[in-house]
Design a protein around this motif. Structure first.
Motif, PDB file in Angstrom:
ATOM      1  N   TRP A1248      -3.051 135.488 -26.594  1.00 52.36           N
ATOM      2  CA  TRP A1248      -1.878 134.147 -26.132  1.00 52.36           C
ATOM      3  C   TRP A1248      -0.170 134.501 -25.799  1.00 52.36           C
ATOM      4  CZ3 TRP A1248      -2.968 129.328 -28.748  1.00 52.36           C
ATOM      5  CH2 TRP A1248      -3.617 129.671 -29.653  1.00 52.36           C
ATOM      6  N   ASP A1249      -0.537 133.446 -24.790  1.00 51.89           N
ATOM      7  CA  ASP A1249       0.903 134.151 -24.085  1.00 51.89           C
ATOM      8  C   ASP A1249       2.375 134.194 -24.831  1.00 51.89           C
ATOM      9  OD1 ASP A1249       3.026 134.536 -22.420  1.00 51.89           O
ATOM     10  OD2 ASP A1249       2.812 133.105 -20.613  1.00 51.89           O
ATOM     11  N   ALA A1250       2.859 134.721 -25.358  1.00 53.50           N
ATOM     12  CA  ALA A1250       4.051 134.568 -26.703  1.00 53.50           C
ATOM     13  C   ALA A1250       5.160 134.325 -25.629  1.00 53.50           C
ATOM     14  CB  ALA A1250       3.792 136.140 -27.485  1.00 53.50           C
ATOM     15  N   ARG A1251       4.834 134.670 -24.845  1.00 52.52           N
ATOM     16  CA  ARG A1251       6.903 134.807 -23.610  1.00 52.52           C
ATOM     17  C   ARG A1251       7.648 133.044 -23.696  1.00 52.52           C
ATOM     18  NH1 ARG A1251       5.423 136.590 -17.822  1.00 52.52           N
ATOM     19  NH2 ARG A1251       3.823 135.240 -18.358  1.00 52.52           N
ATOM     20  N   LYS A1252       6.434 132.358 -24.231  1.00 48.75           N
ATOM     21  CA  LYS A1252       7.319 131.103 -24.335  1.00 48.75           C
ATOM     22  C   LYS A1252       7.243 130.587 -25.899  1.00 48.75           C
ATOM     23  CE  LYS A1252       6.924 130.165 -19.926  1.00 48.75           C
ATOM     24  NZ  LYS A1252       8.262 130.137 -19.632  1.00 48.75           N
ATOM     25  N   ARG A1253       8.570 129.649 -26.029  1.00 49.31           N
ATOM     26  CA  ARG A1253       8.637 129.594 -27.638  1.00 49.31           C
ATOM     27  C   ARG A1253       7.087 128.619 -27.953  1.00 49.31           C
ATOM     28  NH1 ARG A1253      10.470 123.484 -29.543  1.00 49.31           N
ATOM     29  NH2 ARG A1253      11.486 123.762 -31.733  1.00 49.31           N
ATOM     30  N   VAL A1254       6.617 127.902 -27.548  1.00 46.69           N
ATOM     31  CA  VAL A1254       4.619 127.789 -28.363  1.00 46.69           C
ATOM     32  C   VAL A1254       4.097 128.893 -27.766  1.00 46.69           C
ATOM     33  CG1 VAL A1254       3.289 126.201 -28.415  1.00 46.69           C
ATOM     34  CG2 VAL A1254       5.662 125.520 -28.317  1.00 46.69           C
ATOM     35  N   PRO A1255       3.186 129.469 -28.297  1.00 43.92           N
ATOM     36  CA  PRO A1255       2.109 130.112 -27.864  1.00 43.92           C
ATOM     37  C   PRO A1255       1.162 129.774 -26.971  1.00 43.92           C
ATOM     38  CG  PRO A1255       3.242 131.573 -29.677  1.00 43.92           C
ATOM     39  CD  PRO A1255       3.897 129.677 -29.507  1.00 43.92           C
ATOM     40  N   ARG A1256       0.720 129.909 -25.649  1.00 41.30           N
ATOM     41  CA  ARG A1256      -0.174 129.501 -24.893  1.00 41.30           C
ATOM     42  C   ARG A1256      -1.322 130.407 -24.731  1.00 41.30           C
ATOM     43  NH1 ARG A1256      -1.349 129.813 -18.889  1.00 41.30           N
ATOM     44  NH2 ARG A1256      -0.256 131.838 -19.005  1.00 41.30           N
ATOM     45  N   LEU A1257      -2.385 129.922 -25.031  1.00 41.31           N
ATOM     46  CA  LEU A1257      -3.187 130.549 -25.378  1.00 41.31           C
ATOM     47  C   LEU A1257      -3.896 130.893 -23.894  1.00 41.31           C
ATOM     48  CD1 LEU A1257      -5.954 131.189 -27.068  1.00 41.31           C
ATOM     49  CD2 LEU A1257      -7.094 129.713 -26.552  1.00 41.31           C
ATOM     50  N   ILE A1258      -4.335 132.330 -23.261  1.00 44.25           N
ATOM     51  CA  ILE A1258      -4.753 132.419 -22.152  1.00 44.25           C
ATOM     52  C   ILE A1258      -6.327 133.150 -22.660  1.00 44.25           C
ATOM     53  CG2 ILE A1258      -2.565 133.289 -21.245  1.00 44.25           C
ATOM     54  CD1 ILE A1258      -2.894 135.500 -22.041  1.00 44.25           C
ATOM     55  N   GLN A1259      -6.755 133.441 -23.201  1.00 46.23           N
ATOM     56  CA  GLN A1259      -8.325 133.859 -23.139  1.00 46.23           C
ATOM     57  C   GLN A1259      -8.917 134.263 -24.548  1.00 46.23           C
ATOM     58  OE1 GLN A1259      -8.372 138.113 -23.065  1.00 46.23           O
ATOM     59  NE2 GLN A1259     -10.809 138.226 -21.760  1.00 46.23           N
ATOM     60  N   SER A1495      -4.362 131.003 -43.817  1.00 44.04           N
ATOM     61  CA  SER A1495      -6.182 131.212 -44.570  1.00 44.04           C
ATOM     62  C   SER A1495      -6.089 129.212 -44.844  1.00 44.04           C
ATOM     63  CB  SER A1495      -6.028 131.228 -45.461  1.00 44.04           C
ATOM     64  OG  SER A1495      -5.219 130.497 -46.859  1.00 44.04           O
ATOM     65  N   ASP A1496      -5.449 129.116 -43.650  1.00 43.40           N
ATOM     66  CA  ASP A1496      -5.856 127.180 -43.106  1.00 43.40           C
ATOM     67  C   ASP A1496      -6.361 127.377 -41.871  1.00 43.40           C
ATOM     68  OD1 ASP A1496      -3.510 127.106 -43.046  1.00 43.40           O
ATOM     69  OD2 ASP A1496      -2.915 125.434 -43.832  1.00 43.40           O
ATOM     70  N   GLY A1497      -6.365 128.158 -40.890  1.00 43.18           N
ATOM     71  CA  GLY A1497      -6.233 128.216 -39.331  1.00 43.18           C
ATOM     72  C   GLY A1497      -4.538 127.629 -38.817  1.00 43.18           C
ATOM     73  N   LYS A1498      -3.486 127.786 -39.520  1.00 43.30           N
ATOM     74  CA  LYS A1498      -2.437 127.107 -39.004  1.00 43.30           C
ATOM     75  C   LYS A1498      -1.998 129.039 -38.672  1.00 43.30           C
ATOM     76  CE  LYS A1498      -2.481 123.343 -40.180  1.00 43.30           C
ATOM     77  NZ  LYS A1498      -3.750 123.551 -40.569  1.00 43.30           N
ATOM     78  N   LEU A1499      -0.949 128.971 -37.308  1.00 45.07           N
ATOM     79  CA  LEU A1499      -0.574 129.691 -36.276  1.00 45.07           C
ATOM     80  C   LEU A1499       1.417 129.340 -36.243  1.00 45.07           C
ATOM     81  CD1 LEU A1499      -1.297 132.438 -33.198  1.00 45.07           C
ATOM     82  CD2 LEU A1499       0.984 131.305 -33.817  1.00 45.07           C
ATOM     83  N   GLN A1500       1.806 130.314 -37.018  1.00 44.22           N
ATOM     84  CA  GLN A1500       3.220 129.523 -36.911  1.00 44.22           C
ATOM     85  C   GLN A1500       4.382 130.812 -36.168  1.00 44.22           C
ATOM     86  OE1 GLN A1500       3.670 128.899 -41.554  1.00 44.22           O
ATOM     87  NE2 GLN A1500       5.308 127.306 -39.945  1.00 44.22           N
ATOM     88  N   VAL A1501       5.230 130.445 -35.581  1.00 41.02           N
ATOM     89  CA  VAL A1501       6.053 130.943 -34.670  1.00 41.02           C
ATOM     90  C   VAL A1501       7.593 131.020 -34.818  1.00 41.02           C
ATOM     91  CG1 VAL A1501       6.966 131.689 -32.493  1.00 41.02           C
ATOM     92  CG2 VAL A1501       4.390 131.195 -32.942  1.00 41.02           C
ATOM     93  N   TRP A1502       8.523 132.081 -34.663  1.00 38.80           N
ATOM     94  CA  TRP A1502       9.942 131.914 -35.424  1.00 38.80           C
ATOM     95  C   TRP A1502      11.002 132.510 -34.096  1.00 38.80           C
ATOM     96  CZ3 TRP A1502       6.458 131.926 -39.145  1.00 38.80           C
ATOM     97  CH2 TRP A1502       6.443 131.198 -40.629  1.00 38.80           C
ATOM     98  N   SER A1503      11.800 132.095 -33.342  1.00 41.25           N
ATOM     99  CA  SER A1503      12.244 132.255 -32.273  1.00 41.25           C
ATOM    100  C   SER A1503      13.673 133.143 -33.658  1.00 41.25           C
ATOM    101  CB  SER A1503      13.028 131.427 -31.676  1.00 41.25           C
ATOM    102  OG  SER A1503      11.803 131.570 -31.321  1.00 41.25           O
ATOM    103  N   LEU A1504      13.870 134.433 -33.509  1.00 39.36           N
ATOM    104  CA  LEU A1504      14.849 134.760 -34.889  1.00 39.36           C
ATOM    105  C   LEU A1504      16.280 135.369 -33.691  1.00 39.36           C
ATOM    106  CD1 LEU A1504      12.828 137.897 -35.942  1.00 39.36           C
ATOM    107  CD2 LEU A1504      13.060 135.726 -37.001  1.00 39.36           C
TER     108      LEU A1504
END
Length: 1505
Positions: A1248-1259, A1495-1504
């Protein structure tokens, strides 16, 4: 004499001048300790010599010993005050010194103390008291003590105590005395030298002082010289005392309170004032004090004073008696009518006796005629002493003369043999005039108070006497002289030099000889010199006084200015005003009053119309004053004397006749030369035969040179037709000798008259011809081109650069013996300077580059030894350095700095400015070692103290030059280890501080900041400061420095660069520390206050430069012991750095501010002050962490402050949730290089590209057949290791946009937890213990009977989190295990360590909750527990970054702990629903983002935040 005052002067201006001059003198003395010590030793030697000369049996009184002891103690106390930096000690020593010195200062000057004259001791004390008051910053009292010194003892004050100050304050007023002494001495020397008639007009008399001549000096001549020296010294002392009293009155005068009249300027009168104007250049042999050895004590001075007073009394009596006798012998009534007018003539005086040879005494010198008919003329003007050898000869002669002089003989009674002179032509007869002698003596007898010696003898010729121009070339009239009527002076001079005396010749007949000093005229026969115009020689009709203080006739000076002259004719000072001032009515009224009293003289000397010929035809723009007033053209014309016609006073017309073509003799000489030139001129202008014209040119030059006539020939040859003939020769001839001769003639014409140059520049083809000749290698063409002063476009358009460089490079200068007005090489340098410095910036840069590319730098460096072109060479080199800084090192390695320093010492302000800029640029070298070598040469080379010269120039320099001068002076001072006190350093720092604080000079502020930046010692090969790159590197931002170093390595030889780099870096660091220590600790950090003012500037350039310098100084400040400057720096700059951190958008500026703040927080007091701003800078510093370690250090320090509540600073923003449930559970995650890599239960790995607010899948890759349970990325973060339930471990190569599997290892067992590096892979499987796989063979089992749930690897140690709440440590070198930590065993429940993380030497462990504690923090080195994690739930997963510790619990809560303080500050709630739980956690290194997989297949992101 004391009552003789002229006009009132501005008393305030005099006081200001005294304060400035004396203050500078005292300041120089205070700076130069060595000079003070030498002066003290000299005075001590005089005291010791006097003690040795005194009577050994005489007992010195105790009171006398006490006086000398007080003086010595006072001087010692003063030295202690100068050397100490403690103000209390300084003031105490000054008070003590004042008490001691006042004892000697108040001594009675007429008495002695222990055999030493009191006036000497008193003057010495006053000198030291002036130093004392200067240290107290009371310059008024300091000046008064200096003046009192000159009053008490003018003799030793001007030769021992303050000779340079005397020359500045008093010598300008002594011009009449110096002129009198010069003339009298020359007259005596003329009598000493045998066959003086054979000497030239400008002979150097020192060449004639040999042993035979010294032995031939007669006693009366020796006594005359001795008495002249004595009288000269007395006159200087008296007038010095007179002016010192006048200055003192001016200092004490207060117009507001005083009722006295404003002090009037006195006039220094010579014992006998010469009749001519005193030259501004003092002859070298004129000494202002006797050569008095220190071993002589004071006996010679005291004896001379006593002898002078006694001789004065005796001679007044004897001379008065003799005058009475002579007046009784001659009849005063036998006076020839009209003889006074004849005597006023400048012609020579001839007296002939029937039985004696004729004798001639000239006004300006002696013209002698010998039997063989040869005649010569010797002038009274001196050429001066040129070297020390001549001085030693003269001193030897004077010593011998003084030894041979008998004490009982006088000049009045000494015999003198007349000179025998025969007429050169039989047609010239001279009549004797006995009645004239009767008349002279009778005149003297009538007023013996005015003069007691004989005036001039008149000259008479019969009607047949005539002189041709050729015969008159050697005759010169006397110069103008000034007469003042003074009883004291006249009596003094008559005692030493009787103007005339009767003598008996060898034949027994009497002859009367008139001494040259007898030519002095009284006011009855001459108008006052102030009433006569120095140009016309006539009484003023409309006087105007210029800004230089000189007065001229309006018509005369107007014509002078109309000819294009912009300088004063006498002083040669430039005139700023283009129009003449108003008439000097005060002087005009005085002249009118004088005319009423002397109507006959007024009519004789009146100027009805200003003659147009007084300035001559030649252009005097560049002529020295000596040329304008040259005596060689002031020819004496003898007409028919018996016709009794009135003749003009030629001595007052000297300047007029010097250049006047209307003189009969000069006209005849010019016409003779012109007649000789005419045939060749006609040939040049009319002939079509090139060879004839070439021969004519050579002949014209020869005739002109042989004639020695210039003015009239210039006018004749300057006609357009003749000039055009010469120009045609230049374009047609191929003969180099002819071309050189033609250029020689044209250059002389252009130099004399600019209109000739106008004829050449008016036609472009003429300049093209010169350019072609120059490009063909004719060096002399550069001379003519230089004189024509072409435009810069003309110079640039003919591509002259290479030709000029060739001329400069040529080592041989063959000019055929032609004396060109300027050397071709000097002309080429001057033209090159114009090409480089004038014109637009681009052209100048290209031209400077051409000089570098044509290898002109070495040739220019060789030209520094040429005095004339030295300034131009420095200007060109300076331009080359600025255009291509790489040539600076070449110049530094080859240059001889002595010529540059000599140019600085002797130049004006503009020249000094160029020299300063050049030296400043020269020392900006990348090699600190070489730079220090250049600085040492600058410090040691030169005839003067360079540091002192720079200090003096710094005090008077314009603001824009101060930064360069101060920086240069500071570097010179820092060549040695900084001392506690240095006047050079103090003045340099004060100048820099003043420049930084002057907001009205922004360009100077920029220069000062740039100078401070470059003085750090870190410079690139281009000469630019590396300070910013080095500071950013220190703050953890390496990119600028790495780019700079890469460029440096490309420019240098890699091997050489590597060898010298360490040595240079060491020298640079040492220099940087020395400079930074001096700058930051000067007066407890006053420079930080100046930088604070610069921060307030609206200029972006100033603010940025100020930020750089301030950051450097603050950073260096905290590497030194605190000397009191840290508090000043914080108070002045802390707010400024905080403002930069908050408002700047430039990353480098923010990092610099953070680096400075890191220095502040390293100090407890500074940390508290920065802590106040924690809330406002917290977020900024957290963002800056990824670029600078300085920000991390600040955050770490702030977090440790008790007053900072981390919970208040915490905030986070939850981003959108990504659903990846199609791939099953998110089992593991790692963050690397702004990329997030996740593994899933279906065997998929996603990037994933993690530079953005929402990770973008690249591979997305799926090479594992079963679930990927763990991911691990070791340093240096270029490989990824994955473990799977398919019993394989895969190695992935990490690229920018993708990962690629490079190896697959079948380990035969499922992999639950994995950690690895290049040497080994460690994983846990279903059984107990851990498996160690060295990437080949079969994995080895390390069994410790516990199930492993988590792994952490560091170096050669492996840490295993196991069941039973224990941690096992495995040594990978021998595969042995030990218990690192063993938790408390509980009967109920399973205690397990679920997660291990290692960060900066700390081991974080999280697992089952036991007694309210679910985790601990260990120190790896000591195995000690440094913190406990008290949570209410089990810790399933952990993630650590630079600031925080994140712990995921069963219920879906992620707790946030402060890593440094191990304190809980917040929590984050995930979106887990039901039985879902957090399976993986990841965070970036900088702590900006937090990622959680469930475990339910969720991926969450927080900006600190």
């Amino acid at each position: 004499m004391a009552g003789n005052y002229r006009f009132e002067l501005d008393q305030k201006d005099i006081v200001r001048s005294l304060v400035t001059t004396v203050g500078s003198f005292i300041q120089d003395r205070l700076i130069d300790k060595e000079q003070r010590n030498q002066h003290k030793e000299q005075c001590a030697e005089r005291l010791a010599a006097e003690d040795g000369n005194s009577d050994k049996d005489t007992e010195v009184r105790y009171s006398d010993q006490a006086v000398l002891a007080n003086l010595d103690w006072g001087i010692d106390a003063l030295e202690e005050a100068i050397s100490t930096s403690n103000m209390e000690t300084k003031m105490a020593r000054l008070d003590y010194a004042e008490k001691m010195l006042q004892v000697s200062a108040m001594l009675n000057a007429c008495q002695k103390t222990a055999g030493v004259p009191n006036f000497y001791l008193s003057a010495w004390a006053h000198l030291n008291l002036s130093y004392l008051w200067k240290l107290r910053n009371d310059i008024h009292n300091a000046v008064l003590h200096i003046l009192e010194m000159f009053i008490v003892d003018p003799f030793f004050s001007r030769i021992d105590f303050a000779p340079e100050l005397w020359k500045h304050l008093f010598l300008p007023h002594m011009s009449s005395i110096v002129g009198w002494y010069s003339e009298e001495r020359r007259n005596i020397v003329m009598d000493v030298i045998p066959d003086s008639s054979d000497l030239s007009f400008t002979v150097d008399f020192d060449n004639y002082f040999n042993e035979s001549l010294i032995l031939s000096v007669r006693p009366e001549q020796a006594e005359r010289i001795q008495e002249l020296e004595q009288l000269y010294g007395q006159s200087l002392d008296e007038n010095t005392r007179l002016y010192a009293k006048y200055y003192k009155d001016c200092m004490n005068y207060d117009s507001a309170t005083s009722r006295k009249v404003i002090p009037m300027l006195p006039i220094a009168e010579a014992p006998m004032t010469p009749l001519h104007e005193v030259s501004h250049s003092i002859p070298d042999y004129v000494k202002f004090g006797p050569i008095l050895p220190k071993s002589a004590g004071f006996s010679l001075v005291l004896k001379a004073k006593e002898n002078a007073r006694e001789a004065s009394r005796l001679k007044e009596t004897s001379t008065f008696s003799e005058n009475l006798e002579r007046s009784a012998t001659w009849d005063a009534r036998e006076e020839i009518p009209g003889e006074r007018e004849d005597r006023d003539d400048g012609s020579d005086a001839y007296i002939e006796s029937k039985d004696s040879p004729r004798e001639i005494v000239s006004n300006s010198g002696f013209r002698t005629e010998k039997d063989d008919g040869a005649s010569s003329y010797v002038s009274n003007s001196s050429t001066g002493v040129k070297d020390e050898e001549a001085t030693s000869k003269r001193q030897l002669a004077m010593d011998y003369i003084c030894r041979q002089s008998p004490s009982n003989s006088t000049i009045m009674n000494s015999p003198r043999s007349p000179r025998k002179i025969s007429s050169p032509k039989a047609g010239i007869n001279y009549e004797k005039g006995p009645t004239s002698v009767l008349r002279l003596l009778s005149t003297r007898a009538m007023d013996s108070r005015i003069s007691t010696s004989l005036p001039d003898s008149p000259s008479f010729c019969n009607d047949n006497s005539s002189i041709s121009p050729a015969d008159s070339d050697g005759e010169v009239t006397g110069q103008q002289k000034t007469a003042r009527e003074s009883v004291g002076c006249a009596q003094s001079v008559k005692q030493v030099f009787p103007k005339s005396f009767l003598n008996e010749s060898d034949e027994g007949s009497q002859s009367y000889v008139s001494s040259p000093m007898s030519e002095m005229l009284t006011p009855q026969s001459r108008p006052p010199k102030d009433f006569v115009c120095p140009i016309t020689g006539q009484i003023f009709n409309d006087p105007v006084t210029l800004e230089t203080g000189q007065t001229y006739e309006r018509k005369a000076i107007q014509e002078w200015m109309n000819r294009g002259n912009t300088t004063c004719p006498i002083t040669r000072q430039p005139l700023s005003a283009t129009s003449l001032p108003k008439t000097n009515y005060v002087l005009k009224r005085l002249i009118t009053s004088w005319k009423d009293q002397h109507p006959e003289l007024a009519q004789e000397f009146s100027c009805t119309e200003t003659p147009r010929s007084y300035l001559g035809n030649s252009s005097p723009k560049d002529m020295p004053l000596e040329s304008i007033l040259s005596p060689t053209s002031n020819l004496l014309t003898l007409g028919s004397i018996n016709n009794e016609t009135e003749r003009k006073p030629r001595r007052l017309m000297r300047a007029a006749l010097s250049a006047s073509p209307t003189s009969v003799i000069s006209q005849a000489a010019v016409e003779t030369v012109i007649n000789a030139l005419k045939p060749y001129i006609l040939c040049l202008c009319n002939s079509e035969d090139l060879q004839e014209c070439e021969a004519a040119v050579l002949t014209i030059a020869r005739i002109w040179e042989d004639s020695k006539v210039d003015s009239g020939i210039h006018t004749y040859l300057s006609s357009p037709a003749i000039v055009n003939g010469f120009v045609e020769i230049l374009s047609a001839s191929l003969n180099r000798d002819v071309l050189r001769t033609t250029i020689y003639i044209l250059s002389k014409l252009i130099y004399a008259d600019d209109t000739v140059g106008g004829l050449l520049t008016s036609i472009d083809s003429d300049f093209y011809c010169l350019a072609a000749l120059l490009n063909k290698g004719l060096a002399e063409a550069a001379v003519l081109m230089y004189l024509l002063r072409p435009s810069i476009s003309q110079l640039s358009g003919h591509h002259l650069m290479s030709s000029l460089v060739t001329i400069i490079s040529n080592k041989n200068e063959d000019t055929m013996g032609l004396q060109l007005v300027i050397a071709p090489k000097d002309a080429a340098v001057a033209l090159l300077e114009r090409i480089v410095t004038e014109g637009d910036e681009n052209d100048s840069s290209l031209n400077a580059m051409n000089i570098i590319y044509t290898d002109g730098i070495p040739a220019l460096l060789n030209c520094l030894n040429r005095v004339d072109g030295r300034q131009s060479v420095v200007s060109i080199l300076l331009c080359c350095i600025r255009v291509d800084i790489t040539c600076r090192t070449m110049i530094a390695n080859r240059i001889e700095l002595s010529p540059v320093l000599e140019l600085f010492y002797g130049g004006d302000d503009s020249v000094r400015g160029i020299c300063i800029e050049f030296l400043y640029e020269l020392v900006q070298l990348s090699s600190r070692t070489l730079s220090n070598q250049i600085l040492q040469i600058i410090k040691d080379e030169g005839a003067f103290n360079t540091m002192h010269a720079l200090l003096v120039y710094l005090q008077m320099s314009p603001m824009e030059q101060k930064p360069a001068i101060a920086t240069l002076l500071l570097q010179l001072d820092l060549l040695v280890v900084p001392r506690k006190m240095s006047i050079y350093r103090e003045e340099a720092m004060e100048a820099l501080l003043e420049t930084l604080q002057r907001k009205d000079f922004p360009s100077s502020q920029v220069m000062a900041l740039q100078a401070l930046s470059s003085i750090s010692g870190h410079l690139s090969t281009s000469g630019k400061s590396c300070m910013e790159a080095l500071l950013l590197k220190t703050a953890g931002f390496d990119q600028p420095y790495n780019a700079l170093m890469k460029g440096e390595e490309l420019k240098r030889n890699e091997t050489e660069f590597t060898e010298k780099r360490k040595e240079e870096e060491k020298a640079a660091r040492s220099w940087e520390k020395r400079v930074a220590f001096v700058l930051s600790n000067h007066e407890k950090g006053v420079i930080f206050k100046a930088l604070e003012e610069c921060f307030k500037s609206n200029s972006v350039e100033i603010a940025k430069s100020c930020l750089l310098v301030a950051t450097w100084l603050v950073h260096m400040l905290y590497s030194f012991p605190d000397c009191g400057a840290r508090e000043t720096a914080r108070k002045s700059l802390l707010d400024k750095f905080i403002n930069v951190l908050q408002s700047s958008r430039n990353l480098e500026e923010k990092i610099l501010a953070a680096l400075a703040l890191r220095g502040f927080v390293s100090d407890p007091g500074g940390l508290d002050e920065v802590g106040v701003y924690t809330k406002s800078i917290w977020k900024i510093l957290r963002k800056l962490k990824k670029s600078s370690t300085a920000a991390s250090d600040i955050l770490k320090a702030l977090m440790n402050l008790p007053c900072v509540d981390a919970a208040e600073l915490w905030s986070c923003t939850e981003g959108p949730e990504s659903d990846v449930s199609m791939n099953g559970e998110v089992l593991s995650m790692v963050h690397i290089r702004s990329r997030l890599i996740s593994s899933h239960s279906d065997g998929t790995i996603k990037v994933w590209d993690a530079r953005k607010r929402v990770p973008r899948l690249i591979q997305e890759v799926r090479e594992h057949s079963k679930a990927v349970t763990c991911l691990y990325v070791p340093p240096p973060c270029d490989k990824l290791y994955s473990g799977s339930l398919d019993k394989t471990i895969r190695v992935w190569s990490i690229k920018q946009e993708e990962i690629h599997c490079i190896r697959v290892h079948d380990v035969k067992e499922i992999v639950h937890e994995l950690t690895a590096n290049d040497k080994v892979a460690c994983f846990s499987s279903q059984g107990t213990g851990v498996k160690v796989y060295n990437w080949s063979g079969v994995p080895k089992h390390v069994n410790f009977n516990k199930n492993v749930k988590s792994l952490a690897l560091t170096a050669d140690k492996l840490y295993c989190g196991c069941t039973g709440c224990s941690i096992q440590e495995v040594d990978l070198r021998n595969l042995t295990s030990t218990t690192f930590y063993s938790g408390a065993k509980k009967l109920l429940g399973k205690q397990t360590i679920y997660s291990l993380q290692i960060y900066n030497g700390l081991l974080f462990a999280g697992g089952s909750l036991v007694d309210g504690i679910a985790g601990k923090v260990f120190s790896l080195c000591s195995k000690a527990v440094i913190g406990s994690l008290s949570t209410g739930f089990d810790i399933q997963r952990m993630a650590v970054n630079s600031d925080f510790l994140f712990m995921a619990t069963k219920c879906g809560i992620i707790e946030v702990w402060l890593k440094e303080r191990v304190t809980k500050i917040a929590y984050v709630k995930t979106g887990c629903v039901g039985n879902a739980k957090v399976m993986s956690l990841a965070t970036d290194y900088e702590g900006q983002r937090l990622f959680a997989g469930s475990s339910d297949g969720k991926l969450q992101v927080w900006s600190l935040d």
